[in-house]
Scaffold this active site. Sequence first.
Site, PDB file in Angstrom:
ATOM      1  CG  HIS A  72      48.605  31.950  37.399  1.00  0.00           C
ATOM      2  ND1 HIS A  72      47.638  31.873  38.014  1.00  0.00           N
ATOM      3  CD2 HIS A  72      49.319  30.793  37.704  1.00  0.00           C
ATOM      4  CE1 HIS A  72      47.868  31.236  38.967  1.00  0.00           C
ATOM      5  NE2 HIS A  72      48.824  30.297  38.770  1.00  0.00           N
ATOM      6  CE1 TYR A 200      41.729  37.824  39.395  1.00  0.00           C
ATOM      7  CE2 TYR A 200      41.081  39.688  40.877  1.00  0.00           C
ATOM      8  CZ  TYR A 200      41.993  38.751  40.170  1.00  0.00           C
ATOM      9  OH  TYR A 200      43.278  39.223  40.207  1.00  0.00           O
ATOM     10  N   PRO A 292      43.257  45.977  45.824  1.00  0.00           N
ATOM     11  CG  PRO A 292      43.047  44.423  47.628  1.00  0.00           C
ATOM     12  CD  PRO A 292      42.917  45.676  47.302  1.00  0.00           C
ATOM     13  CE  LYS A 296      47.754  45.741  36.873  1.00  0.00           C
ATOM     14  NZ  LYS A 296      48.686  44.981  36.357  1.00  0.00           N
ATOM     15  CE1 TYR A 384      46.100  39.162  36.642  1.00  0.00           C
ATOM     16  CE2 TYR A 384      44.376  40.197  37.294  1.00  0.00           C
ATOM     17  CZ  TYR A 384      45.176  39.295  37.678  1.00  0.00           C
ATOM     18  OH  TYR A 384      44.955  38.501  38.482  1.00  0.00           O
TER      19      TYR A 384
HETATM   20  C1  PHB Z   1      46.952  37.281  46.228  1.00  0.00           C
HETATM   21  O1  PHB Z   1      47.059  37.670  47.408  1.00  0.00           O
HETATM   22  O2  PHB Z   1      47.237  36.503  45.843  1.00  0.00           O
HETATM   23  C2  PHB Z   1      46.290  38.405  45.372  1.00  0.00           C
HETATM   24  C3  PHB Z   1      45.492  39.464  45.611  1.00  0.00           C
HETATM   25  C4  PHB Z   1      44.564  40.162  44.747  1.00  0.00           C
HETATM   26  C5  PHB Z   1      44.609  39.829  43.422  1.00  0.00           C
HETATM   27  C6  PHB Z   1      45.581  38.774  42.796  1.00  0.00           C
HETATM   28  C7  PHB Z   1      46.146  38.086  43.852  1.00  0.00           C
HETATM   29  O3  PHB Z   1      43.992  40.470  42.616  1.00  0.00           O
END
Ligand code: PHB
Length: 389
Positions: A72, A200, A292, A296, A384
């Site tokens: 991505h 998001y 989450p 990270k 990120y």
């Molecule tokens: C995911 O579970 O794919 C996931 C969770 C939190 C994030 C990004 C991806 O910030």
Amino acid sequence: MRTKIAIIGAGPAGLLLGQLLHTCGIDNVILERHTPDYVLGRIRAGLLEGGTVALLDEVGAGERAHREGLVHEGIELAFGGERHRIDLHRPSGKTVMIYGQTEVTLDLMNARRAAGLTSIYEAEHVKPIDFDTDHPRVSYVKDGITHEMTCDFIAGCDGFHGVSRASVEPTAIATYERIYPFGWLGILSETPPVSHELIYSNHARGFALCTMRSTKRSRYYVQCPLEDHVDQWPDDRFWDELKRRLDQKAADELIIGPSIEKSIAPLRSFVAEPMRFGRMFLAGDAAHIVPPTGAKGLNLAASDAHYLAQAFREYYDEKSTAGIDAYSAKALSRVWKAVRFSWWMTSMLHQFPDTGTFGARIQLAELDYVVNSAAAAASLAENYVGLPY
Ligand code: PHB
Ligand code: APR
């Protein structure tokens, strides 16, 4: 039994550390309290920084990630009924990869097995002993028989609820914590993702995240009250709520289906300092936890493993203690910057009990600034994709 490095925990931190040590010819044994299937059965996030992928390549466990992972170059921030793309690649020159933590763990397990390294699963009552001396040991019970492993060093890779950090004298450790007043309700469905990139969403009803595991398997999250139970969220309620928190285009294009996994996870920021206690070193969730929102957790486990493996290589190859003496400060520097970023993303995107009308305006101003300032967007991007090791 004797080994150079006794690793407690066969999650991503322990498994990656074990393979990195193996590539340096440093003998290590992993002690894990659960079975391999139990470890693999834990549903976790799935976003890898480029540095994490590079470490998988370094230990010869990256082939399937490159074959099946989704690269991505951007994410989208949704607020005020619109979506705004943040280009991750242009300002940073880096990308991220969608590849489930379960797959990372499986690939590392297979690499370890192929290398013929010793992993002791279903090891009960694991306990680090005398790590403040030059003769550390780890005791454990396997099939009802108590064993003792002597070693040069202990790596506590046993997660937030592990025994390693818990074995440290309380006066020798400082902890920093923020517990968030909400949880994430997550759902896995065999449906194509609503968008090819992550969304998001900041919404008055609460945060939402659209992510994925593949082009056929989607992962969605909605912020929910901590006291909620997953039984209160039948699939149709989840899908209705998710649609209400998305922009109209996403809501219209969302393909829903039966959940194959559904769970609620609490959110916290946590850091323990230092990450070294004599001859015991903490790595991964054993030392720190992040919400989450910034994806990270797994990536910090990887950078800790990298720093610790480097430190042990210097100790054995160059007879230098410089690496192990510097490990804690070096790891914590990167950890705290990731903790800050994860806290910032969480604060900007979620509804808090005390957000209020002023707080809501501040969030929207923050989002407006990020999507309309190249400098602000570049700052989000470089955090990120992962700050340098
Ligand atoms: C995911 O579970 O794919 C996931 C969770 C939190 C994030 C990004 C991806 O910030
Ligand atoms: N004895 C032996 N093993 C233990 C003990 C113990 N007393 N306590 C915990 N463990 C094992 C757990 O069963 C688990 O397999 O240690 C492992 C720790 O793995 P994780 O919790 O996954 O932590 P880590 O390897 O640091 O990876 C961090 O995993 O939980 C996610 O969100 C987190 O993505 C992050 C990543």
